[in-house]
Design a protein around this motif. Sequence first.
Motif, PDB file in Angstrom:
ATOM      1  N   LEU A 172       0.857  -1.187   0.000  1.00 19.91           N
ATOM      2  CA  LEU A 172       0.000   0.000   0.000  1.00 19.91           C
ATOM      3  C   LEU A 172       0.891   1.234   0.000  1.00 19.91           C
ATOM      4  CD1 LEU A 172      -2.816   1.365   0.303  1.00 19.91           C
ATOM      5  CD2 LEU A 172      -2.565   1.100   2.783  1.00 19.91           C
ATOM      6  N   LEU A 173       0.549   2.188  -0.853  1.00 21.03           N
ATOM      7  CA  LEU A 173       1.227   3.481  -0.895  1.00 21.03           C
ATOM      8  C   LEU A 173       0.207   4.564  -0.577  1.00 21.03           C
ATOM      9  CD1 LEU A 173       3.414   5.604  -1.662  1.00 21.03           C
ATOM     10  CD2 LEU A 173       2.653   5.329  -4.047  1.00 21.03           C
ATOM     11  N   TYR A 174       0.474   5.342   0.467  1.00 26.30           N
ATOM     12  CA  TYR A 174      -0.345   6.512   0.775  1.00 26.30           C
ATOM     13  C   TYR A 174       0.267   7.727   0.075  1.00 26.30           C
ATOM     14  CZ  TYR A 174      -2.974   4.221   4.575  1.00 26.30           C
ATOM     15  OH  TYR A 174      -3.802   3.411   5.314  1.00 26.30           O
ATOM     16  N   VAL A 175      -0.561   8.433  -0.648  1.00 27.15           N
ATOM     17  CA  VAL A 175      -0.180   9.691  -1.268  1.00 27.15           C
ATOM     18  C   VAL A 175      -1.111  10.759  -0.712  1.00 27.15           C
ATOM     19  CG1 VAL A 175      -0.010  10.973  -3.442  1.00 27.15           C
ATOM     20  CG2 VAL A 175       0.593   8.539  -3.373  1.00 27.15           C
ATOM     21  N   CYS A 176      -0.580  11.920  -0.404  1.00 26.16           N
ATOM     22  CA  CYS A 176      -1.409  13.039   0.068  1.00 26.16           C
ATOM     23  C   CYS A 176      -1.183  14.209  -0.879  1.00 26.16           C
ATOM     24  CB  CYS A 176      -1.051  13.426   1.503  1.00 26.16           C
ATOM     25  SG  CYS A 176      -2.202  14.617   2.245  1.00 26.16           S
ATOM     26  N   SER A 177      -2.191  14.513  -1.685  1.00 26.52           N
ATOM     27  CA  SER A 177      -2.061  15.578  -2.680  1.00 26.52           C
ATOM     28  C   SER A 177      -3.398  16.309  -2.821  1.00 26.52           C
ATOM     29  CB  SER A 177      -1.636  14.993  -4.028  1.00 26.52           C
ATOM     30  OG  SER A 177      -1.504  15.992  -5.011  1.00 26.52           O
ATOM     31  N   PRO A 178      -3.454  17.587  -2.448  1.00 26.20           N
ATOM     32  CA  PRO A 178      -2.416  18.432  -1.867  1.00 26.20           C
ATOM     33  C   PRO A 178      -1.940  17.898  -0.516  1.00 26.20           C
ATOM     34  CG  PRO A 178      -4.260  19.760  -2.651  1.00 26.20           C
ATOM     35  CD  PRO A 178      -4.709  18.334  -2.672  1.00 26.20           C
ATOM     36  N   GLY A 179      -0.674  18.124  -0.243  1.00 24.30           N
ATOM     37  CA  GLY A 179      -0.055  17.492   0.909  1.00 24.30           C
ATOM     38  C   GLY A 179      -0.327  18.192   2.218  1.00 24.30           C
ATOM     39  N   ASN A 180      -0.229  17.431   3.275  1.00 22.80           N
ATOM     40  CA  ASN A 180      -0.248  17.922   4.650  1.00 22.80           C
ATOM     41  C   ASN A 180       1.123  17.549   5.243  1.00 22.80           C
ATOM     42  OD1 ASN A 180      -0.616  18.384   7.399  1.00 22.80           O
ATOM     43  ND2 ASN A 180      -2.228  16.875   7.654  1.00 22.80           N
ATOM     44  N   PRO A 181       1.956  18.560   5.575  1.00 16.49           N
ATOM     45  CA  PRO A 181       1.609  19.949   5.875  1.00 16.49           C
ATOM     46  C   PRO A 181       1.979  20.973   4.806  1.00 16.49           C
ATOM     47  CG  PRO A 181       3.714  19.418   6.865  1.00 16.49           C
ATOM     48  CD  PRO A 181       3.272  18.178   6.140  1.00 16.49           C
ATOM     49  N   ALA A 182       2.742  20.612   3.780  1.00 11.92           N
ATOM     50  CA  ALA A 182       3.358  21.625   2.925  1.00 11.92           C
ATOM     51  C   ALA A 182       2.516  22.012   1.716  1.00 11.92           C
ATOM     52  CB  ALA A 182       4.739  21.167   2.462  1.00 11.92           C
ATOM     53  N   GLY A 183       1.462  21.264   1.412  1.00 12.76           N
ATOM     54  CA  GLY A 183       0.535  21.667   0.360  1.00 12.76           C
ATOM     55  C   GLY A 183       0.972  21.371  -1.056  1.00 12.76           C
ATOM     56  N   ALA A 184       1.985  20.514  -1.257  1.00 10.37           N
ATOM     57  CA  ALA A 184       2.443  20.200  -2.609  1.00 10.37           C
ATOM     58  C   ALA A 184       1.422  19.333  -3.338  1.00 10.37           C
ATOM     59  CB  ALA A 184       3.796  19.488  -2.558  1.00 10.37           C
ATOM     60  N   VAL A 185       1.266  19.572  -4.646  1.00 15.14           N
ATOM     61  CA  VAL A 185       0.371  18.803  -5.506  1.00 15.14           C
ATOM     62  C   VAL A 185       1.203  17.975  -6.472  1.00 15.14           C
ATOM     63  CG1 VAL A 185      -1.400  18.952  -7.300  1.00 15.14           C
ATOM     64  CG2 VAL A 185      -1.513  20.467  -5.314  1.00 15.14           C
ATOM     65  N   LEU A 186       0.885  16.690  -6.587  1.00 10.77           N
ATOM     66  CA  LEU A 186       1.622  15.816  -7.497  1.00 10.77           C
ATOM     67  C   LEU A 186       1.304  16.161  -8.948  1.00 10.77           C
ATOM     68  CD1 LEU A 186       1.956  14.104  -4.852  1.00 10.77           C
ATOM     69  CD2 LEU A 186       1.822  12.088  -6.335  1.00 10.77           C
ATOM     70  N   PRO A 187       2.335  16.351  -9.785  1.00 15.06           N
ATOM     71  CA  PRO A 187       2.108  16.579 -11.209  1.00 15.06           C
ATOM     72  C   PRO A 187       1.878  15.265 -11.946  1.00 15.06           C
ATOM     73  CG  PRO A 187       4.443  16.672 -10.737  1.00 15.06           C
ATOM     74  CD  PRO A 187       3.745  16.468  -9.413  1.00 15.06           C
ATOM     75  N   LEU A 188       1.486  15.367 -13.208  1.00 16.53           N
ATOM     76  CA  LEU A 188       1.147  14.183 -13.988  1.00 16.53           C
ATOM     77  C   LEU A 188       2.328  13.226 -14.120  1.00 16.53           C
ATOM     78  CD1 LEU A 188      -1.156  12.864 -15.610  1.00 16.53           C
ATOM     79  CD2 LEU A 188      -0.260  14.015 -17.639  1.00 16.53           C
ATOM     80  N   ASP A 189       3.521  13.739 -14.349  1.00 15.54           N
ATOM     81  CA  ASP A 189       4.688  12.858 -14.518  1.00 15.54           C
ATOM     82  C   ASP A 189       4.958  12.035 -13.266  1.00 15.54           C
ATOM     83  OD1 ASP A 189       5.107  13.608 -17.097  1.00 15.54           O
ATOM     84  OD2 ASP A 189       6.725  15.031 -16.660  1.00 15.54           O
ATOM     85  N   ILE A 205      -2.577   2.060  -4.442  1.00 13.76           N
ATOM     86  CA  ILE A 205      -2.304   3.474  -4.157  1.00 13.76           C
ATOM     87  C   ILE A 205      -3.558   4.086  -3.551  1.00 13.76           C
ATOM     88  CG2 ILE A 205      -1.717   5.739  -5.091  1.00 13.76           C
ATOM     89  CD1 ILE A 205      -0.251   4.326  -7.368  1.00 13.76           C
ATOM     90  N   ALA A 206      -3.400   4.678  -2.374  1.00 10.75           N
ATOM     91  CA  ALA A 206      -4.494   5.406  -1.720  1.00 10.75           C
ATOM     92  C   ALA A 206      -4.151   6.883  -1.755  1.00 10.75           C
ATOM     93  CB  ALA A 206      -4.672   4.937  -0.280  1.00 10.75           C
ATOM     94  N   SER A 207      -4.916   7.663  -2.509  1.00  6.29           N
ATOM     95  CA  SER A 207      -4.653   9.090  -2.665  1.00  6.29           C
ATOM     96  C   SER A 207      -5.569   9.888  -1.750  1.00  6.29           C
ATOM     97  CB  SER A 207      -4.858   9.508  -4.125  1.00  6.29           C
ATOM     98  OG  SER A 207      -4.556  10.884  -4.294  1.00  6.29           O
ATOM     99  N   ASP A 208      -4.989  10.505  -0.733  1.00  6.09           N
ATOM    100  CA  ASP A 208      -5.707  11.317   0.241  1.00  6.09           C
ATOM    101  C   ASP A 208      -5.809  12.735  -0.332  1.00  6.09           C
ATOM    102  OD1 ASP A 208      -6.594  12.791   2.407  1.00  6.09           O
ATOM    103  OD2 ASP A 208      -5.017  12.139   3.778  1.00  6.09           O
ATOM    104  N   GLU A 209      -7.038  13.142  -0.700  1.00  9.21           N
ATOM    105  CA  GLU A 209      -7.233  14.412  -1.396  1.00  9.21           C
ATOM    106  C   GLU A 209      -8.198  15.338  -0.669  1.00  9.21           C
ATOM    107  OE1 GLU A 209      -8.107  13.570  -5.526  1.00  9.21           O
ATOM    108  OE2 GLU A 209      -6.305  12.322  -5.756  1.00  9.21           O
ATOM    109  N   CYS A 210      -8.156  15.317   0.662  1.00  9.86           N
ATOM    110  CA  CYS A 210      -9.147  16.067   1.430  1.00  9.86           C
ATOM    111  C   CYS A 210      -8.952  17.583   1.338  1.00  9.86           C
ATOM    112  CB  CYS A 210      -9.152  15.609   2.883  1.00  9.86           C
ATOM    113  SG  CYS A 210      -7.653  15.977   3.807  1.00  9.86           S
ATOM    114  N   TYR A 211      -7.774  18.048   0.862  1.00  6.99           N
ATOM    115  CA  TYR A 211      -7.523  19.499   0.746  1.00  6.99           C
ATOM    116  C   TYR A 211      -7.687  20.006  -0.687  1.00  6.99           C
ATOM    117  CZ  TYR A 211      -5.410  18.814   5.341  1.00  6.99           C
ATOM    118  OH  TYR A 211      -5.194  18.474   6.661  1.00  6.99           O
TER     119      TYR A 211
END
Length: 407
Positions: A172-189, A205-211
């Motif tokens: 399992l891979l957790y991804v947070c985009s936009p991120g907590n705490p720094a707010g980075a957004v993953l680009p397409l690449d 892949i679990a993408s946490d997108e609550c922000y």
Amino acid sequence: MNPLLNRLQPYPFERLRLLIRDITPNPALRPISLGIGEPKHPAPALLKETLAASLDSLAAYPATAGLPVLRQACADWVQRRYGVTLDPARQVLPVNGSREALFALAQTVIDPTRDLERGGAVVVSPNPFYQIYEGAAFLSGATPVFANSDPARNFAADWGQIDEATWSRTQLLYVCSPGNPAGAVLPLDEWRQLFELSDRHGFVIASDECYSEIYFRDEAPLGALEAARRLGRDDFRRLVVLTSLSKRSNVPGLRSGFVAGDAQVLQAFQLYRTYHGSAVNPAVQLASVAAWNDEAHVVENRALYRRKFDQVTPMLARVMDVRLPDAGFYLWARVPEDVCGGSDTEFTRLLLAQYNVAVLPGSYLAREAHGVNPGAGRIRMALVAGVDECTEAAQRIVDCITQHRSR
């Protein structure tokens, strides 16, 4: 007792409570908290009205799958927001907020008996991170492994720090985009890279997108489902996205969100949730339909955050290393080296004692990995209060740093 509970670490706010237990905040100043990411803007009237009008629905047991009208509202929102078409019956599942689902998902997808001869299952997450990821990994019988944030890339996670042997054990891979705490957004690449790794090693892949709905530029943040569609992955294989109304609609107490993506993963997740007893309150479901179907209150909410960040960020940037995030409602700032020696914990204590402003030490949001704690020397500030209160807090921080430097 479950021995895996002994692996859980204290939550950041418990550590903060212990850090400041001997501090008496300056009584001449009203307290301002930038520590907890709890939205303070008013909840939308239409949601409250629908909730009040739906109380008769409490007479019925809710189904784990949720009401068809709610699943459809969630799918319609995904279509409007990301241009992605979902089957609401198979690819959408209402949940009690993203936090509950982020934890439960690991219990569904992790097989702790696999790869025992090679060290057992792995869960990868960014670092700093939302501590639920770590707890979910431990209690599923897996080992959490961290990819540190890279300041040179606006604090995006450096997935290259994870070697192939570790990826091969990852389930399992957790991804947070936009991120907590720094707010980075993953680009397409970057999504392309993660999807290729998932295909090679078979992890979810679990993408946490609550922000996702609090952003500061004209272009809305890219979501994982949108990225998958653009890359020709319309089956969303091994991909699930989690989001909620907490930040989007200022209703963290409603505990309402949804999971969407791979139908096979969601089928297993629904089975787990049926036994877990986590069906969403029926009145909450009906109120959630009203919230997902309305965008006006979200636009208004985003405008309030933009006003705060437009005012606060330049003020703090005069005395700290801080920049506007891609999205989210946090500022991720470095403590100056000539203030408290750059210590995030000592600065937190100083700021509370002298200026009655509460922040969260960045080191509490991260773990030491690859030889460093990537949160050390930084503080997280949640700009969740009103514009005037956040501006006043920023001025106090500026005064605190300026005064300390003048000594």
